[in-house]
Motif scaffolding. Structure first.
Motif, PDB file in Angstrom:
ATOM      1  N   PHE A 189     -41.015  37.334  41.521  1.00 17.95           N
ATOM      2  CA  PHE A 189     -41.811  37.961  40.468  1.00 17.95           C
ATOM      3  C   PHE A 189     -40.915  38.519  39.376  1.00 17.95           C
ATOM      4  N   ALA A 190     -39.975  39.343  39.750  1.00 18.30           N
ATOM      5  CA  ALA A 190     -39.091  39.965  38.760  1.00 18.30           C
ATOM      6  C   ALA A 190     -37.849  39.103  38.581  1.00 18.30           C
ATOM      7  N   LYS A 191     -37.355  39.048  37.365  1.00 17.36           N
ATOM      8  CA  LYS A 191     -36.101  38.337  37.085  1.00 17.36           C
ATOM      9  C   LYS A 191     -34.968  39.082  37.773  1.00 17.36           C
ATOM     10  N   ASP A 192     -34.229  38.377  38.589  1.00 18.69           N
ATOM     11  CA  ASP A 192     -33.062  38.951  39.242  1.00 18.69           C
ATOM     12  C   ASP A 192     -31.978  39.122  38.189  1.00 18.69           C
ATOM     13  N   SER A 193     -31.300  40.255  38.199  1.00 17.03           N
ATOM     14  CA  SER A 193     -30.256  40.491  37.205  1.00 17.03           C
ATOM     15  C   SER A 193     -29.125  39.479  37.341  1.00 17.03           C
ATOM     16  N   SER A 194     -29.000  38.860  38.512  1.00 18.29           N
ATOM     17  CA  SER A 194     -27.951  37.864  38.701  1.00 18.29           C
ATOM     18  C   SER A 194     -28.322  36.532  38.053  1.00 18.29           C
ATOM     19  N   ASP A 195     -29.588  36.353  37.649  1.00 18.97           N
ATOM     20  CA  ASP A 195     -29.997  35.114  36.975  1.00 18.97           C
ATOM     21  C   ASP A 195     -29.169  34.860  35.724  1.00 18.97           C
ATOM     22  N   ALA A 196     -28.895  35.895  34.949  1.00 21.81           N
ATOM     23  CA  ALA A 196     -28.110  35.718  33.721  1.00 21.81           C
ATOM     24  C   ALA A 196     -26.711  35.226  34.062  1.00 21.81           C
ATOM     25  N   GLY A 197     -26.111  35.791  35.091  1.00 23.48           N
ATOM     26  CA  GLY A 197     -24.788  35.360  35.520  1.00 23.48           C
ATOM     27  C   GLY A 197     -24.809  33.939  36.046  1.00 23.48           C
ATOM     28  N   LEU A 198     -25.840  33.593  36.798  1.00 24.26           N
ATOM     29  CA  LEU A 198     -25.956  32.235  37.337  1.00 24.26           C
ATOM     30  C   LEU A 198     -26.195  31.232  36.214  1.00 24.26           C
TER      31      LEU A 198
END
Length: 150
Positions: A21-30
């Motif tokens: 549901f929520a964007k994981d903050s690690s998505d930007a890094g990935l």
């Protein structure tokens, strides 16, 4: 009025804790890491660095070309590193990454130039590269291209 608003806020907080549901903050890094990996693969292809190209590919790699042809990892590597093919540096536009757990779909548009058997060519296409996380490493398992008419 306070009760419905409190209930709405509570529901949003609950939903935010659910996976996906929520964007994981690690998505930007990935996203940044996958973009860098895809860029490095493009450079390796232009340089015909067979080892670097292969390292980015899964052993189960499969390609579907714009003309419907197919290639496995060995065929793809052979085609790209053939002395008959010279690819000039190219840029990728409309680059997008979509994540689905341990799978990433990478889309873009490329206008590629070069020579094949000494004759100039231009290949303008959209592509989808499918990456899968194998252990701790992301590798491309599938490439599909669609030619864009000139």
């Amino acid at each position: 009025m306070i009760m419905p608003r409190t209930a709405s806020i509570s529901l949003l907080l609950l939903l935010a804790t659910l996976p996906g549901f929520a964007k994981d903050s690690s998505d930007a890094g990935l996203h940044a890491a996958l973009k860098a990996q895809a860029d490095a693969w493009d450079v390796a292809i232009v340089k015909k660095d067979k080892q670097a190209i292969a390292k980015n590919m899964s052993d189960t790699f499969f390609q579907i070309g714009s003309d419907g042809s197919t290639a496995d990892k060995a065929q793809f590597l052979q085609n790209l590193t053939s002395p008959d093919l010279v690819i000039e540096p190219y840029t990728v536009e409309d680059f997008k990454i979509r994540l689905y757990g341990n799978t990433a779909l990478i889309n873009g548009r490329t206008d590629m130039h070069g020579t094949y058997q000494g004759k100039p060519f231009r290949s303008h296409y959209r592509y989808t590269d499918t990456y899968v996380k194998e252990g701790s490493v992301w590798r491309v398992v599938n490439v599909q291209t669609t030619r864009i008419a000139e």
